[in-house]
Motif scaffolding. Structure first.
Motif, mmCIF file in Angstrom:
data_model
loop_
_atom_site.group_PDB
_atom_site.id
_atom_site.type_symbol
_atom_site.label_atom_id
_atom_site.label_comp_id
_atom_site.label_asym_id
_atom_site.label_seq_id
_atom_site.Cartn_x
_atom_site.Cartn_y
_atom_site.Cartn_z
ATOM 1 N N ARG A 150 -9.774 7.309 -1.827
ATOM 2 C CA ARG A 150 -9.374 8.578 -1.223
ATOM 3 C C ARG A 150 -9.802 8.553 0.231
ATOM 4 O O ARG A 150 -10.911 8.109 0.549
ATOM 5 N N GLU A 151 -8.904 9.023 1.103
ATOM 6 C CA GLU A 151 -9.258 9.102 2.524
ATOM 7 C C GLU A 151 -8.428 10.177 3.207
ATOM 8 O O GLU A 151 -7.444 10.665 2.657
ATOM 9 N N ARG A 152 -8.848 10.516 4.406
ATOM 10 C CA ARG A 152 -8.087 11.467 5.222
ATOM 11 C C ARG A 152 -6.807 10.784 5.685
ATOM 12 O O ARG A 152 -6.821 9.619 6.084
ATOM 13 N N LEU A 153 -5.711 11.509 5.675
ATOM 14 C CA LEU A 153 -4.437 10.962 6.129
ATOM 15 C C LEU A 153 -4.536 10.446 7.551
ATOM 16 O O LEU A 153 -3.999 9.387 7.886
ATOM 17 N N GLN B 270 0.854 -1.185 0.000
ATOM 18 C CA GLN B 270 0.000 0.000 0.000
ATOM 19 C C GLN B 270 0.892 1.239 0.000
ATOM 20 O O GLN B 270 1.980 1.226 0.566
ATOM 21 N N THR B 271 0.415 2.302 -0.648
ATOM 22 C CA THR B 271 1.114 3.575 -0.604
ATOM 23 C C THR B 271 0.087 4.698 -0.594
ATOM 24 O O THR B 271 -0.982 4.566 -1.181
ATOM 25 N N ARG B 272 0.397 5.767 0.113
ATOM 26 C CA ARG B 272 -0.462 6.948 0.164
ATOM 27 C C ARG B 272 0.235 8.068 -0.578
ATOM 28 O O ARG B 272 1.424 8.303 -0.379
ATOM 29 N N ARG B 273 -0.531 8.776 -1.404
ATOM 30 C CA ARG B 273 0.029 9.831 -2.232
ATOM 31 C C ARG B 273 -0.856 11.068 -2.198
ATOM 32 O O ARG B 273 -2.077 10.984 -2.116
ATOM 33 N N LEU B 274 -0.198 12.222 -2.290
ATOM 34 C CA LEU B 274 -0.898 13.493 -2.416
ATOM 35 C C LEU B 274 -1.219 13.724 -3.889
ATOM 36 O O LEU B 274 -0.657 13.079 -4.764
ATOM 37 N N GLY B 275 -2.069 14.678 -4.161
ATOM 38 C CA GLY B 275 -2.335 15.045 -5.551
ATOM 39 C C GLY B 275 -3.512 14.308 -6.131
ATOM 40 O O GLY B 275 -4.308 13.696 -5.430
ATOM 41 N N ARG C 251 3.911 7.858 10.327
ATOM 42 C CA ARG C 251 3.797 9.317 10.400
ATOM 43 C C ARG C 251 5.177 9.976 10.297
ATOM 44 O O ARG C 251 5.353 10.956 9.570
ATOM 45 N N GLU C 252 6.147 9.438 11.008
ATOM 46 C CA GLU C 252 7.513 9.985 10.942
ATOM 47 C C GLU C 252 8.053 9.908 9.518
ATOM 48 O O GLU C 252 8.675 10.861 9.028
ATOM 49 N N VAL D 64 -5.759 16.256 5.729
ATOM 50 C CA VAL D 64 -5.493 16.324 4.294
ATOM 51 C C VAL D 64 -5.943 15.016 3.633
ATOM 52 O O VAL D 64 -5.844 13.938 4.212
ATOM 53 N N ASP D 65 -6.502 15.135 2.437
ATOM 54 C CA ASP D 65 -6.911 13.951 1.679
ATOM 55 C C ASP D 65 -5.713 13.371 0.933
ATOM 56 O O ASP D 65 -4.899 14.116 0.369
#
Length: 103
Positions: free
Chosen positions: A55-58, A19-24, A78-79, A92-93
């Motif tokens: 899409r979800e909240r961080l 899994q990876t979380r990305r902005l944009g 988080r770090e 932030v989404d």
């Protein structure tokens, strides 16, 4: 193509990071296959198939999600996120991309 940090290579190759979380904006489609690279100039170290995108909240990341990100806890994730992006804002989404190694 999806760019990753060097510390993500081994967890991806071992199947621990899925899994990876990305902005944009959303750039991934379920079923698509992407190269995993450290930067644009190097060869891919893996290929992954996208299995889900949402899409979800961080701040909604769970301990299970942190594990899928390749980290032992939400705090460790988080770090790492702060090191990569320079901030942590739970409101932030982000785009959450689930993937598996492509054969």
């Amino acid at each position: 193509m999806i760019l990753f940090k060097p510390e993500h290579v081994e967890p991806i190759l071992s199947g621990r990071k899925t899994q990876t979380r990305r902005l944009g904006r959303k750039r991934w489609k379920v079923g698509s296959i992407h190269q995993c690279r450290l930067n644009y100039r190097v060869e891919p170290f893996a290929y992954v198939k996208v299995t889900a995108v949402r899409r979800e909240r961080l701040g909604d990341i769970t301990e299970e999600d942190a594990w899928k990100e390749g980290y032992p806890s939400v705090e460790a994730y988080r770090e790492a996120f702060e090191q990569i992006y320079g901030f942590w804002n739970p409101d932030v989404d982000v785009w959450v991309v689930d993937f598996e190694l492509a054969k």
